[in-house]
Design a protein around this motif. Structure first.
Motif, mmCIF file in Angstrom:
data_model
loop_
_atom_site.group_PDB
_atom_site.id
_atom_site.type_symbol
_atom_site.label_atom_id
_atom_site.label_comp_id
_atom_site.label_asym_id
_atom_site.label_seq_id
_atom_site.Cartn_x
_atom_site.Cartn_y
_atom_site.Cartn_z
ATOM 1 N N LEU A 83 -6.500 -8.188 -2.886
ATOM 2 C CA LEU A 83 -6.026 -7.910 -1.531
ATOM 3 C C LEU A 83 -4.626 -8.475 -1.308
ATOM 4 O O LEU A 83 -3.761 -7.813 -0.729
ATOM 5 N N ARG A 85 -2.341 -8.974 -3.520
ATOM 6 C CA ARG A 85 -1.373 -8.144 -4.255
ATOM 7 C C ARG A 85 -1.076 -6.846 -3.497
ATOM 8 O O ARG A 85 0.064 -6.406 -3.412
ATOM 9 N N LEU A 86 -2.134 -6.253 -2.943
ATOM 10 C CA LEU A 86 -1.934 -4.994 -2.230
ATOM 11 C C LEU A 86 -1.102 -5.201 -0.964
ATOM 12 O O LEU A 86 -0.204 -4.408 -0.660
ATOM 13 N N LEU A 87 -1.376 -6.272 -0.222
ATOM 14 C CA LEU A 87 -0.612 -6.537 1.001
ATOM 15 C C LEU A 87 0.853 -6.799 0.666
ATOM 16 O O LEU A 87 1.756 -6.376 1.400
ATOM 17 N N ARG A 89 2.408 -5.531 -1.828
ATOM 18 C CA ARG A 89 2.972 -4.216 -2.164
ATOM 19 C C ARG A 89 3.301 -3.429 -0.898
ATOM 20 O O ARG A 89 4.352 -2.793 -0.797
ATOM 21 N N ILE A 90 2.396 -3.493 0.065
ATOM 22 C CA ILE A 90 2.629 -2.775 1.323
ATOM 23 C C ILE A 90 3.877 -3.322 2.013
ATOM 24 O O ILE A 90 4.722 -2.561 2.505
ATOM 25 N N ASP A 91 4.012 -4.666 2.028
ATOM 26 C CA ASP A 91 5.216 -5.274 2.635
ATOM 27 C C ASP A 91 6.472 -4.802 1.922
ATOM 28 O O ASP A 91 7.470 -4.456 2.540
ATOM 29 N N GLU A 93 6.964 -2.125 0.120
ATOM 30 C CA GLU A 93 7.277 -0.714 0.328
ATOM 31 C C GLU A 93 7.759 -0.452 1.745
ATOM 32 O O GLU A 93 8.599 0.418 1.971
ATOM 33 N N ASN A 94 7.228 -1.222 2.705
ATOM 34 C CA ASN A 94 7.732 -1.087 4.079
ATOM 35 C C ASN A 94 9.191 -1.498 4.155
ATOM 36 O O ASN A 94 10.005 -0.836 4.799
ATOM 37 N N ARG B 35 -3.763 -4.925 10.275
ATOM 38 C CA ARG B 35 -3.988 -5.425 8.910
ATOM 39 C C ARG B 35 -5.323 -6.140 8.765
ATOM 40 O O ARG B 35 -5.960 -6.080 7.717
ATOM 41 N N TYR B 42 -11.104 -3.409 3.026
ATOM 42 C CA TYR B 42 -10.843 -3.641 1.595
ATOM 43 C C TYR B 42 -11.943 -4.503 0.977
ATOM 44 O O TYR B 42 -12.535 -4.143 -0.050
ATOM 45 N N ASN B 68 -6.618 -0.994 -6.254
ATOM 46 C CA ASN B 68 -5.522 -1.182 -5.308
ATOM 47 C C ASN B 68 -4.760 0.109 -5.031
ATOM 48 O O ASN B 68 -4.281 0.317 -3.926
ATOM 49 N N TRP B 72 -4.452 1.474 -1.382
ATOM 50 C CA TRP B 72 -3.104 1.726 -0.851
ATOM 51 C C TRP B 72 -3.044 3.124 -0.216
ATOM 52 O O TRP B 72 -2.458 3.308 0.847
ATOM 53 N N TRP B 75 -4.765 2.924 3.123
ATOM 54 C CA TRP B 75 -3.871 2.344 4.151
ATOM 55 C C TRP B 75 -2.839 3.378 4.611
ATOM 56 O O TRP B 75 -2.608 3.575 5.789
#
Lengths: 231, 203
Positions: A83, A85-87, A89-91, A93-94, B35, B42, B68, B72, B75
């Motif tokens: 989780l 790592r995914l967050l 990544r989201i940050d 990419e944003n 989030r 998740y 992931n 992703w 999301w």
């Protein structure tokens, strides 16, 4: 009893057997409706082949459903780490999307300008394409300019062309015109060239008037207009 | 007028509500950029997703990567969920596509391994049964194997599998039918009443 090849339900089943076969997986995994379950149970009581198939599928289900995959600590630390790592990544990419919008602003403006210029060139081209045939059709080869002396006489009856010096005041001009009994009947856009006519055209002598005008200090040019009345 | 119970603003407690309802609320809120709701979604699905993916690869890093990648997409596309299926079905549909793409792009991915059971003889028999089944599954075409695993490992219904694999219900039935025929040939001992596995499974 082991099933023999020739007893394979695929070879001997009727349409009903096939329907039961299609329903068995959903009975085994518990997703069938009560009606479907009842239909299968009713059939199994009287069909040894389908009972055998049901048993086979049940064992298959047991072998798959209870299989423990090698996923250590699957809902705890592993999930939390995934989780995070995914967050991240989201940050990332944003941020990239935001900076991409800022960076791409200037090129977008440039592309827009390019498109406007191209459109303008196209419009000009179309205009020229339409205009050139029209000009050729007119066949008018006369000059598009005229000298001061060749300018046509307008309805105002200007007989003298006068170019005063820029230093000539309005009062001096008015006094001169009054003395010569002349009046301004036309002018160019900038007010630097005047067309003069006599206050009364009876017995007026243009040549003499021109000579007198030329003697004034503030006059650069005075001459009769080409189509003036003959002396 | 405020809705009864204000389901969109109250925290979803798994013990008190239907999991499908929790999933839907978390997904809706995630679609609005929440989030915390996405994190709960998740964590709620991680375990099943990881185990499902792990059936097809022994590489732990690849399992994490596929899970992931799946979440992703969840999301990113949360607002596009139309409610035509359960949220879990929708998520597993995404996971299925991510997994299939990975298997296509990396044909050399090593197959998964089963965990070793500890202790009792019942566990040992179960591992033996699972091992037999695994050998049979490896002999199946990927689509047939996936169909069988979705039905027997995840317990999905025929309609849900059709939604996950984006095929007609008839295709699911056909794949399952042919998978079972093939297993009948490759796992004769499993189907025979003389097999010790049969006795073990029947208790």
């Amino acid at each position: 009893m082991r099933m023999r090849r020739e007893d394979d339900p695929m070879n001997t089943s009727t349409q009903l057997h096939r329907q039961i076969w299609d329903l068995i997986p959903w009975i085994v995994n518990g997703s069938a409706s009560a009606t479907e379950r009842q239909a299968v149970e009713d059939h199994l009581r009287q069909c040894a082949d389908c009972r055998d198939e049901y048993a086979f599928q049940s064992r298959l289900h047991a072998g798959i459903a209870t299989e423990t995959m090698d996923v250590p600590d699957a809902g705890g630390a592993q999930a939390q780490a995934g989780l995070r790592r995914l967050l991240a990544r989201i940050d990332l990419e944003n941020d990239a999307a935001r900076s991409g919008r800022v960076d791409s602003g200037e090129p977008r403006k440039r592309r827009l300008l390019d498109r406007v210029l191209i459109a303008a060139v196209l419009v000009q081209g179309i205009g020229l394409a339409l205009l050139v045939p029209l000009l050729l059709q007119r066949g008018d080869t006369s000059a598009r300019y005229q000298t001061l002396t060749s300018a046509p006489v307008h309805a105002s009856q200007a007989v003298i062309r006068l170019v005063p010096a820029p230093t000539l005041t309005l009062a001096e001009l008015q006094a001169m015109l009054a003395a010569e009994e002349l009046r301004i009947v036309e002018s160019n856009t900038g007010g630097s060239i005047y067309g003069l006519a006599f206050d009364s055209d009876t017995a007026a002598d243009t040549a003499r008037a021109v000579e007198r005008l030329r003697r004034y200090p503030g006059i650069l040019l005075a001459e009769p207009i080409g189509r003036a009345a003959p002396r | 007028m405020p809705r009864e119970g204000r389901p969109d603003t109250q925290p979803c407690v798994e013990g008190g509500k239907d999991p499908a309802t929790c999933d839907l609320q978390w997904l809706r809120r995630a679609g609005q950029g929440d989030r915390a709701a996405f994190e709960r979604l998740y964590l709620h699905h991680y375990d099943r997703l990881a185990r499902f993916v792990a059936r097809h690869t022994a590489r732990r890093d690849l399992v994490d990567e596929i899970v992931n990648e799946t979440m992703w997409v969840v999301w990113r596309d949360a607002n596009q969920f139309r409610g035509e299926a359960k949220v879990a079905t929708w998520i597993f549909g995404i996971a299925y596509r991510c997994l299939m793409k990975t298997l296509r792009d990396r044909p050399g991915v090593p197959e998964s391994t089963t965990a070793q059971a500890e202790g009792t003889s019942d566990d040992a028999e179960q591992v033996e049964l699972s091992d037999w089944v695994r050998r049979g599954l490896l002999a199946l075409p990927t689509e047939q194997r996936m169909t069988l695993e979705l039905a027997y490992y995840l317990g999905q219904s025929c309609e849900e599998i059709a939604a996950i694999m984006d095929v007609a219900v008839g295709t699911v039935k056909a794949r399952l039918f042919h998978a079972r025929l093939r297993l009948r040939n490759t796992l004769p001992a499993l189907g025979g009443e003389d097999s010790p596995h049969a006795h073990a499974a029947r208790g």
